[in-house]
Design an enzyme around this catalytic site. Structure first.
Site, PDB file in Angstrom:
ATOM      1  N   HIS A   1       0.842  -1.202   0.000  1.00  0.00           N
ATOM      2  CA  HIS A   1       0.000   0.000   0.000  1.00  0.00           C
ATOM      3  C   HIS A   1       0.875   1.249   0.000  1.00  0.00           C
ATOM      4  O   HIS A   1       1.424   1.630   1.034  1.00  0.00           O
ATOM      5  CB  HIS A   1      -0.880  -0.030   1.252  1.00  0.00           C
ATOM      6  CG  HIS A   1      -2.014   0.962   1.255  1.00  0.00           C
ATOM      7  ND1 HIS A   1      -2.089   2.026   0.391  1.00  0.00           N
ATOM      8  CD2 HIS A   1      -3.122   1.049   2.030  1.00  0.00           C
ATOM      9  CE1 HIS A   1      -3.199   2.721   0.639  1.00  0.00           C
ATOM     10  NE2 HIS A   1      -3.837   2.144   1.630  1.00  0.00           N
TER      11      HIS A   1
ATOM     12  N   HIS B   1      -2.861   7.005  -0.636  1.00  0.00           N
ATOM     13  CA  HIS B   1      -3.781   7.599   0.336  1.00  0.00           C
ATOM     14  C   HIS B   1      -3.126   8.177   1.582  1.00  0.00           C
ATOM     15  O   HIS B   1      -3.735   8.224   2.653  1.00  0.00           O
ATOM     16  CB  HIS B   1      -4.855   6.567   0.734  1.00  0.00           C
ATOM     17  CG  HIS B   1      -5.669   6.110  -0.438  1.00  0.00           C
ATOM     18  ND1 HIS B   1      -6.295   4.902  -0.512  1.00  0.00           N
ATOM     19  CD2 HIS B   1      -5.933   6.736  -1.617  1.00  0.00           C
ATOM     20  CE1 HIS B   1      -6.924   4.785  -1.680  1.00  0.00           C
ATOM     21  NE2 HIS B   1      -6.712   5.877  -2.370  1.00  0.00           N
TER      22      HIS B   1
ATOM     23  N   TYR C   1      -0.730   7.071   3.507  1.00  0.00           N
ATOM     24  CA  TYR C   1      -0.168   6.191   4.550  1.00  0.00           C
ATOM     25  C   TYR C   1       1.360   6.177   4.418  1.00  0.00           C
ATOM     26  O   TYR C   1       1.921   6.920   3.612  1.00  0.00           O
ATOM     27  CB  TYR C   1      -0.834   4.810   4.480  1.00  0.00           C
ATOM     28  CG  TYR C   1      -2.289   4.932   4.909  1.00  0.00           C
ATOM     29  CD1 TYR C   1      -2.606   5.095   6.259  1.00  0.00           C
ATOM     30  CD2 TYR C   1      -3.317   5.021   3.978  1.00  0.00           C
ATOM     31  CE1 TYR C   1      -3.930   5.309   6.656  1.00  0.00           C
ATOM     32  CE2 TYR C   1      -4.639   5.229   4.387  1.00  0.00           C
ATOM     33  CZ  TYR C   1      -4.929   5.372   5.728  1.00  0.00           C
ATOM     34  OH  TYR C   1      -6.217   5.595   6.144  1.00  0.00           O
TER      35      TYR C   1
HETATM   36  C1  PHB Z   1      -9.208   4.258   5.858  1.00  0.00           C
HETATM   37  O1  PHB Z   1      -9.149   3.455   6.772  1.00  0.00           O
HETATM   38  O2  PHB Z   1      -9.790   5.319   5.966  1.00  0.00           O
HETATM   39  C2  PHB Z   1      -8.485   3.991   4.614  1.00  0.00           C
HETATM   40  C3  PHB Z   1      -7.586   2.960   4.616  1.00  0.00           C
HETATM   41  C4  PHB Z   1      -6.886   2.684   3.477  1.00  0.00           C
HETATM   42  C5  PHB Z   1      -7.101   3.425   2.344  1.00  0.00           C
HETATM   43  C6  PHB Z   1      -8.009   4.436   2.336  1.00  0.00           C
HETATM   44  C7  PHB Z   1      -8.715   4.726   3.485  1.00  0.00           C
HETATM   45  O3  PHB Z   1      -6.405   3.169   1.246  1.00  0.00           O
END
Ligand code: PHB
Length: 402
Positions: free
Chosen positions: A193, A196, A198
């Site tokens: 991942h 977004h 992270y």
């Molecule tokens: C979330 O938990 O808000 C979330 C998690 C992973 C993502 C997008 C949103 O890629």
């Protein structure tokens, strides 16, 4: 289903999804596709969705097996897990999972087995949260709240610590070790991942990453961590068991990039030059920005397309696209928008509300509506295992078993 006349010989496909006249069952949605080692029967993907149904130790609750198995109910479906921490340091939000301890591994195994028992396939999405973690939760556990740079998230008082070289090396190792645990537990692969906002995206983004060492300061340096992680994970489990998720346009958690085109073209060029073909690439369109989707807003494309990445990727491996699709616009995506490319389509909210989504799309059956207030209900089966299968699906099952 709305019928829209589309111009098949238009020079450039429109960026705004429209319904497509081809019935889903005879469209590319149901064209089989090889993804890594997997032989998928169709191109509808269950994407990673955070659902907060893990226990207080970030371990799956037993009822999660039914949820995943139900969504795998059409054989040959690719099911991707919710984002899963690669170390305790990344278990930074209550009721999100990890894949670290023996107990966690033992709790995931029945989920993986249940998906396989349906004749479907299972990838585990792996993440670090970095500054998206809850600083108070980490503090309680004596863990450092950290990111690429000491740049706080809007609305959060705590300032993350800049990760040290040793911490960065540990993250890379944690991704590789966790990937190994997933594959040893029977998983078909892992999705890294880097989207977004992270952890890995916090290194890729020049809005977050202000480092001046070899992990920041240039396009190349900001891409170093995700590339090192992918290489380490590939070395651990093989490229055909590894996928990468990117969200070039998402503004969620303020991980914007100043020069999107150059930043992502560099990542793609490096992947092509230094890593064998991955199982798949997962790309989030501008319309898939969780910042808009989670809060019920509507993101717009505004001409921001994935074309430059797809052109550069050259069908090296299949690409999963996500962006708030409906069944009929997904047909359009594969038949028209992305017809040059080997693509699959992810459905998040519709899939969580429709255990038999693939069957429903194939047969044109109306979808259950999703109930947003239950998306993240901690440890609760309400809004999780109570979305019904269609009566048509149940009737077809009876015929098979008779
Ligand atoms: C979330 O938990 O808000 C979330 C998690 C992973 C993502 C997008 C949103 O890629």
């Amino acid at each position: 289903m709305a019928t829209v006349t589309t111009t098949f010989n238009a020079p450039a496909p429109p960026a705004t999804p429209v319904a497509h006249p081809i019935p889903p069952a005879s469209s590319r949605l149901f064209e089989p596709v090889r993804v890594g080692k997997m032989a998928l029967h169709h191109r509808i993907v269950f994407p990673p969705l955070t659902r907060n149904r893990n226990d207080d130790d970030h371990t799956p609750l037993p009822f999660m097996a039914q949820y995943y198995a139900d969504r795998a109910s059409t054989p040959g479906t690719l099911v991707i897990s919710e984002a899963t921490a690669v170390s305790h340091l990344e278990e930074g939000q209550e009721h999100t999972p990890g894949f670290v301890t023996e107990r966690q591994v033992a709790a995931w195994k029945p989920i993986i087995d249940a998906v396989h028992a349906q004749g479907s396939y299972y990838f585990q999405q792996l993440w670090g949260m970095g500054r998206a973690a809850d600083p108070a939760l980490l503090a309680q556990r004596g863990l450092r709240y950290r990111s690429s740079s000491p740049v706080p998230l809007a609305g959060v008082e705590a300032i993350p610590a800049e990760m040290t070289e040793a911490e960065i090396a540990e993250v890379i190792q944690s991704f590789a070790d966790t990937a190994r645990r997933v594959v040893d537990a029977g998983g078909d692969g892992v999705e890294v991942h880097c989207a977004h906002g992270y952890l890995l995206d916090q290194f890729l983004s020049d809005a977050v990453n202000k480092r001046t060492d070899r992990w920041g300061g240039s396009i190349e340096n900001r891409a170093r961590l995700v590339l090192e992680v992918v290489r380490a994970v590939v070395a651990a489990v093989g490229a055909d068991r590894v996928a990468l998720r990117l969200s070039p346009y998402a503004a969620f958690q303020q991980a914007e990039k100043g020069d999107i085109r150059r930043q992502y073209l560099y990542v793609i060029a490096q992947l092509k030059a230094t890593v064998p073909p991955l199982a798949y690439l997962s790309l989030v369109e501008a319309t898939g920005d969780p910042g808009a989707l989670i809060f019920g807003g509507k993101a717009v494309n505004q001409g921001k397309t994935l074309d430059f990445i797809l052109e550069a990727w050259e069908n090296r491996s299949p690409v999963v696209v996500a962006g708030g699709y409906q069944p009929e616009t997904a047909v359009w995506a594969l038949e028209e928008r992305y017809k040059k490319w080997n693509t699959l389509v992810a459905f998040g909210r519709h899939f969580l509300a429709n255990p038999d989504l693939v069957f429903r799309v194939r047969h044109g059956i109306e979808l259950n509506k999703y109930n947003r207030p239950t998306f993240y209900l901690p440890k609760n089966e309400v809004g999780y295992n109570d979305y019904p299968f269609s009566k048509e699906y149940l009737a077809a099952q009876q015929k098979v078993s008779r």
